[in-house]
Write a protein that holds these residues in place. Sequence first.
Motif, PDB file in Angstrom:
ATOM      1  N   GLN A 129       0.829  -1.196   0.000  1.00 13.32           N
ATOM      2  CA  GLN A 129       0.000   0.000   0.000  1.00 13.32           C
ATOM      3  C   GLN A 129       0.871   1.258   0.000  1.00 13.32           C
ATOM      4  O   GLN A 129       0.577   2.230  -0.709  1.00 13.32           O
ATOM      5  N   ILE A 133       0.834   4.164  -2.891  1.00 16.12           N
ATOM      6  CA  ILE A 133       0.585   5.578  -2.576  1.00 16.12           C
ATOM      7  C   ILE A 133       1.798   6.424  -2.947  1.00 16.12           C
ATOM      8  O   ILE A 133       1.650   7.571  -3.413  1.00 16.12           O
ATOM      9  N   GLN A 156      -3.901  15.870   0.196  1.00 17.27           N
ATOM     10  CA  GLN A 156      -4.552  14.584   0.486  1.00 17.27           C
ATOM     11  C   GLN A 156      -3.591  13.421   0.248  1.00 17.27           C
ATOM     12  O   GLN A 156      -3.482  12.525   1.076  1.00 17.27           O
ATOM     13  N   GLN A 160      -2.010  10.647   2.909  1.00 15.67           N
ATOM     14  CA  GLN A 160      -2.098   9.197   2.695  1.00 15.67           C
ATOM     15  C   GLN A 160      -0.704   8.567   2.725  1.00 15.67           C
ATOM     16  O   GLN A 160      -0.525   7.463   3.245  1.00 15.67           O
ATOM     17  N   SER A 163       0.446   8.320   6.312  1.00 12.37           N
ATOM     18  CA  SER A 163      -0.302   7.252   6.986  1.00 12.37           C
ATOM     19  C   SER A 163       0.224   5.876   6.574  1.00 12.37           C
ATOM     20  O   SER A 163       0.396   4.987   7.409  1.00 12.37           O
TER      21      SER A 163
END
Length: 171
Positions: A129, A133, A156, A160, A163
Amino acid sequence: MKELKNLTKYIITAVFLIGITACSGDGGEYSNQQQNQSGVIPSVEAVQARYGSLPLVERFSGNVRSENQVALYPEISSVVQEVYVQNGDFVKRGDPIVKLNTGILEKQLQQAEANFKISNAQLKQAQAQFNEIQSEYRRVKQLEEKDLTSEAEVDQIEGQLLSAEADVELG
């Protein structure tokens, strides 16, 4: 041998004293009175003195301490299933002393291995992931350089990315 002679002297003296005590009295009236008051008739046995060995059995009370003593501390906590040695047995380094019930520990090991596999899978998933990203972030940054994207979309994707990076560190 000296102790045997001393012991023989003590026995002869004791028999003599008992004999004198039993034979003393004033003719019977006092003895009957004494017998009626205490309710016990003293018993006396006369034997002929002789030479020979006596059984030398003595009883003592006390504490026995060993010269060499080792405290045993287990590395793990478990129920003892079987004991291989008894008090006073000689043991060498590495000799088994007890057998522990390892059933619970084996189940805990299986659970830990399963948790480890799950954690590895979660880490791989988080890394995938993150990579996805990260490539999306690079694409958005290129579009930003050409003024083809909004600031909100850049913010945004940066959120991400942070995170996803934290998920990788936790995994």
